[in-house]
Design an enzyme around this catalytic site. Structure first.
Site, short mmCIF file in Angstrom:
data_model
loop_
_atom_site.label_atom_id
_atom_site.label_comp_id
_atom_site.label_asym_id
_atom_site.label_seq_id
_atom_site.Cartn_x
_atom_site.Cartn_y
_atom_site.Cartn_z
N PRO A 25 0.78 -1.24 0.00
CA PRO A 25 0.00 0.00 0.00
C PRO A 25 0.81 1.28 0.00
O PRO A 25 0.22 2.36 -0.05
CB PRO A 25 -0.82 -0.13 1.27
CG PRO A 25 0.02 -0.95 2.18
CD PRO A 25 0.71 -1.93 1.29
N ASP A 48 5.42 1.78 -10.90
CA ASP A 48 4.18 2.56 -10.97
C ASP A 48 4.20 3.73 -10.00
O ASP A 48 4.99 3.77 -9.06
CB ASP A 48 2.98 1.67 -10.65
CG ASP A 48 2.45 0.92 -11.86
OD1 ASP A 48 2.89 1.23 -12.97
OD2 ASP A 48 1.61 0.02 -11.67
N LYS A 70 0.93 5.54 -14.12
CA LYS A 70 -0.25 6.23 -14.64
C LYS A 70 -0.76 7.19 -13.58
O LYS A 70 -0.73 6.90 -12.40
CB LYS A 70 -1.34 5.23 -15.00
CG LYS A 70 -0.91 4.17 -16.02
CD LYS A 70 -2.01 3.15 -16.23
CE LYS A 70 -1.61 2.09 -17.25
NZ LYS A 70 -0.51 1.23 -16.75
N GLY A 102 0.15 -2.07 -4.25
CA GLY A 102 -0.82 -3.09 -3.85
C GLY A 102 -0.42 -4.46 -4.33
O GLY A 102 0.74 -4.88 -4.22
N ASP A 103 -1.38 -5.18 -4.88
CA ASP A 103 -1.16 -6.51 -5.42
C ASP A 103 -1.29 -6.45 -6.94
O ASP A 103 -2.20 -5.79 -7.46
CB ASP A 103 -2.19 -7.49 -4.85
CG ASP A 103 -1.94 -8.91 -5.32
OD1 ASP A 103 -1.27 -9.67 -4.60
OD2 ASP A 103 -2.43 -9.27 -6.42
N VAL A 106 -4.84 -7.24 -8.37
CA VAL A 106 -6.03 -6.52 -7.90
C VAL A 106 -6.06 -5.15 -8.57
O VAL A 106 -5.40 -4.22 -8.14
CB VAL A 106 -6.04 -6.37 -6.36
CG1 VAL A 106 -7.28 -5.61 -5.91
CG2 VAL A 106 -5.97 -7.74 -5.68
N THR A 131 -2.69 -5.89 -0.53
CA THR A 131 -3.62 -5.04 -1.26
C THR A 131 -4.13 -3.89 -0.40
O THR A 131 -4.43 -4.05 0.79
CB THR A 131 -4.81 -5.84 -1.80
OG1 THR A 131 -5.75 -4.93 -2.41
CG2 THR A 131 -5.53 -6.61 -0.70
N MET A 184 -9.77 3.63 -6.26
CA MET A 184 -9.71 4.60 -7.38
C MET A 184 -11.05 5.30 -7.57
O MET A 184 -11.48 5.56 -8.70
CB MET A 184 -9.28 3.89 -8.67
CG MET A 184 -7.94 3.19 -8.59
SD MET A 184 -7.50 2.28 -10.09
CE MET A 184 -8.64 0.87 -9.96
N GLY A 213 -3.16 5.99 2.57
CA GLY A 213 -3.09 5.08 3.70
C GLY A 213 -1.73 4.40 3.83
O GLY A 213 -1.03 4.18 2.85
#
Length: 282
Positions: A25, A48, A70, A102-103, A106, A131, A184, A213
């Site tokens: 996270p 990312d 992105k 995250g994962d 997912v 995640t 999102m 978070g």
């Protein structure tokens, strides 16, 4: 999908292969041991925007680092090009890490990247990550399930507006005591909140937004679903944020839902229209 592996240690990271690595996270110390091991061996890392990157040059000392992240409304590197970069680098004999927030499976397009590698005959392995759908609410003291309150949770993407059918299904889950987690979803928050109420979700249902978070910049905004859009606007909540809807939100520390009782004054439950005037007058 991957080379032969010892389940306890994962696959060998051979030259000419790709590892799709979940970065968790956002906090560096929530990267897995396996993720760190692969980063140390990597020749190139494509990362990312939401992946933990503050010490990436230290974690991957041998690697060339490539930002392919992105941002909302702006994809500077199209997904098809990212797929091509992964494959080309691996076919050149490099150890390639694709580092994601995250994962990877997912809402991370990991399956698309895995399929591109497999189609090109490139060995690929997946390293799961923590995640944000579960960890970010937890960091704010919100469990997605709780005995006697909620025994199910559903995770959806709010990147695009949910359809009426999807909203109706989620509202039914909420009425039955399930928790709804939206990733999102800041850009479609008004649409989601209004749609859930339109399909029968109680306007007083607690909702929580957790911005950034698991990082030092974490902020939490709590409100009934009928005023969560107003509350988020006044408090300046921005992406990335996780939305949690359901009675479990009341378990957050100090969860007195300070934005309760304002819907009659604002009329904000119908969507984004009029938000500027309502915020100015709040």
């Amino acid at each position: 999908m991957s080379p032969a592996a010892n389940p306890a240690t994962g696959p060998e990271f051979a030259p000419g292969s790709v590892a799709l690595v979940g970065g968790g996270p956002g906090a560096a110390d929530l990267l897995t041991v396996r993720a760190m091991r692969l980063l140390r061996q990597a020749d190139v890392v494509y990362f990312d925007r939401l992946a933990p990157t503050e010490d990436l040059a230290v974690w991957a000392p041998r690697a060339r680092l490539e930002d392919v992240g992105k941002r909302p409304g702006h994809h500077k590197v199209p997904q098809s090009e990212i797929n091509r970069m992964l494959v080309t680098s691996a076919l050149a004999g490099l150890r390639v890490v694709r580092l994601k927030g995250g994962d990877p499976f997912v809402f991370g397009r990991g399956s698309e990247e895995a399929a591109a590698c497999e189609h090109a005959g490139v060995p690929v392995t997946v390293v799961p990550g923590i995640t944000s759908a579960v960890s970010v609410p937890a960091a704010a003291g919100i469990p997605v399930t709780a005995r006697g309150i909620s025994k199910s949770f559903t995770v959806v993407s709010g990147h695009d507006p949910l359809s009426e059918e999807e909203l109706a299904g989620l509202a039914q889950l909420g009425r039955q005591g399930g928790t709804v987690v939206v990733l999102m979803g800041i850009g479609t928050l008004g649409h989601t909140a209004a749609g859930l109420m339109r399909h029968g979700l109680d306007a007083r249902t607690p909702a929580g937004l957790v911005e950034r978070g698991c990082t030092p910049q974490q902020r939490v905004c709590l409100a009934p679903i009928e005023t969560i859009l107003l509350a988020s606007a006044v408090e300046g909540i921005a992406s990335p944020a996780v939305l949690v809807i359901g009675e479990v939100v009341r378990l957050a520390p100090g969860a007195d839902l300070p934005w309760s009782g304002l819907a009659g004054l604002t009329g904000l439950t119908t969507g984004v229209a009029g938000l500027t005037d309502l915020v100015d007058n709040a």
